[in-house]
Structure formats: structure tokens, C-alpha cells
Design a protein around this motif. Structure first.
Motif, PDB file in Angstrom:
ATOM      1  N   LEU A   1     114.955  23.813 -32.669  1.00 40.92           N
ATOM      2  CA  LEU A   1     113.742  24.405 -32.110  1.00 40.92           C
ATOM      3  C   LEU A   1     113.964  24.778 -30.652  1.00 40.92           C
ATOM      4  N   ALA A   2     113.269  25.801 -30.220  1.00 39.25           N
ATOM      5  CA  ALA A   2     113.367  26.290 -28.845  1.00 39.25           C
ATOM      6  C   ALA A   2     112.058  26.016 -28.120  1.00 39.25           C
ATOM      7  N   ALA A   3     112.170  25.400 -26.957  1.00 40.53           N
ATOM      8  CA  ALA A   3     110.993  25.035 -26.170  1.00 40.53           C
ATOM      9  C   ALA A   3     111.050  25.662 -24.789  1.00 40.53           C
ATOM     10  N   VAL A   4     109.886  26.046 -24.300  1.00 40.92           N
ATOM     11  CA  VAL A   4     109.728  26.554 -22.943  1.00 40.92           C
ATOM     12  C   VAL A   4     108.747  25.626 -22.237  1.00 40.92           C
ATOM     13  N   VAL A   5     109.126  25.175 -21.031  1.00 37.70           N
ATOM     14  CA  VAL A   5     108.273  24.290 -20.247  1.00 37.70           C
ATOM     15  C   VAL A   5     108.004  24.957 -18.904  1.00 37.70           C
ATOM     16  N   THR A   6     106.748  25.329 -18.652  1.00 39.32           N
ATOM     17  CA  THR A   6     106.409  25.870 -17.338  1.00 39.32           C
ATOM     18  C   THR A   6     106.253  24.695 -16.376  1.00 39.32           C
ATOM     19  N   GLY A   7     106.602  24.920 -15.128  1.00 35.04           N
ATOM     20  CA  GLY A   7     106.538  23.838 -14.158  1.00 35.04           C
ATOM     21  C   GLY A   7     107.518  22.732 -14.512  1.00 35.04           C
ATOM     22  N   GLY A   8     108.619  23.090 -15.151  1.00 33.21           N
ATOM     23  CA  GLY A   8     109.583  22.108 -15.626  1.00 33.21           C
ATOM     24  C   GLY A   8     110.673  21.754 -14.647  1.00 33.21           C
ATOM     25  N   GLY A   9     110.564  22.219 -13.423  1.00 32.71           N
ATOM     26  CA  GLY A   9     111.592  21.931 -12.435  1.00 32.71           C
ATOM     27  C   GLY A   9     111.481  20.560 -11.808  1.00 32.71           C
TER      28      GLY A   9
END
Length: 177
Positions: A7-15
Motif C-alpha cells: 500500500l502507498a501512503a501520503v502523510v501531510t505534515g510528515g516532516g
């Protein structure tokens, strides 16, 4: 086999902070992870994105989808705080915090929806806050944005469940970040 393998995940504010911890957890469970942030770092597929800029968000989401062959999970985590009573923050500050904390989630979800619709495992998780449901002193503006995130999440869940896209939010309290 890890539960999120493939699965592919995108996390905003993930820094940093909760977003980085979320990205690490997703990766430990087998997901390919893209971190969208003003300072994304290099631990994951790091993509610059400013959630207050629709073109920036769309470009980063499209790039993540291209690299991973789609997107299955969107974690809307980018957010900023605000301190004060209802009288303490200017109109400009109210607009700025709502733009990041609420409209930023809308921009990311809007950009990711075409990819999520194509996934058999689509999920959106919005980072809300206990401030959405508890009266916290000196947090009027922040609480108002998180109340909006809670309502937005419920509306998105109703709008997209028929497409097989689950939409939920988490309501963390104060965290060491």
C-alpha cells in the motif's frame, strides 16, 4: 507479510512530530510512504508541499502517486497551533490557521481522491485534536479549526463511503513532539 505491504501512503505534515511518527508507523507495517511538508526531510520519499497552495499540494500528490503507482492512504496531518481567547487573534490569523488546518485538508483530499477511488484499500485519516470536543482555555482559534476538522471528517465519511473510501479522524491530546 506486513499488514500494509504493497500500500502507498501520503502523510501531510510528515516532516516532524505526530506526522513523522505516523509515517514511521506506516512504514514499519509495510507501506510505501511519501511525506509532504514544507521541510519533508529525507527519511521517506520527501516531497515539498505547502497545504495553503493548491498547485503545490496537487503536484506533490501527483508525484507520490506516480512514484508509487497510486495512493491508498492519505493522512491529513499538517497543522499549526494558535493561542488566545476569541478576542486575541486578528482576522488575518484566523484566516491563516483555518487555511492550514482545515482548507489544507480539503486540498489534499481533493488531490488524492482520484487515486483513492482507484484503490481497493482507500482510507483518509484526518488528525483532529481533543480540542475539538473539550473546552480548552486560551485555544479558541485552534479549537474552532479542530471542531471544523471533526465535522469535515464526518461529512467526508458520509460522502465517500459509497466509493469504498473510509474517512476517520484521530483526536490526540498534547504530545511530546
Amino acid at each position: 507479510m506486513a499488514e500494509l505491504s504493497g500500500l502507498a501512503a501520503v502523510v501531510t505534515g510528515g516532516g516532524s512530530g505526530i506526522g513523522l511518527a505516523t509515517a514511521r508507523l506506516l512504514a514499519s507495517r509495510g507501506a510505501k510512504v511519501a511525506v509532504l511538508d514544507l521541510k519533508p526531510g529525507d527519511e521517506f520519499t520527501g516531497l515539498y508541499a505547502d497545504v495553503t497552495d493548491d498547485a503545490s499540494v496537487r503536484e506533490a500528490i501527483d508525484t507520490a502517486a506516480e512514484r508509487f503507482g497510486g495512493i491508498d492512504i492519505l493522512v491529513n496531518n499538517a497543522g499549526i497551533g494558535a493561542i488566545g481567547t476569541v478576542a486575541d487573534n486578528s482576522d488575518d490569523e484566523w484566516h491563516r490557521v483555518f487555511d492550514v488546518n482545515v482548507v489544507g485538508m480539503v486540498r489534499a483530499a481533493r488531490a488524492a481522491l482520484p487515486y483513492l477511488r482507484a484503490s481497493g484499500h482507500a482510507a483518509i485519516v484526518n488528525t483532529c485534536s481533543v480540542a475539538a470536543i473539550a473546552g480548552l482555555p486560551q485555544r479558541a482559534l485552534y479549537s474552532a479549526t479542530k471542531g471544523a476538522v471533526l465535522s469535515l471528517t464526518l461529512a467526508m465519511a458520509a460522502d465517500h463511503i459509497h466509493e469504498g473510501i473510509r474517512v476517520n479522524c484521530v483526536l490526540p491530546g498534547t504530545a511530546d513532539t
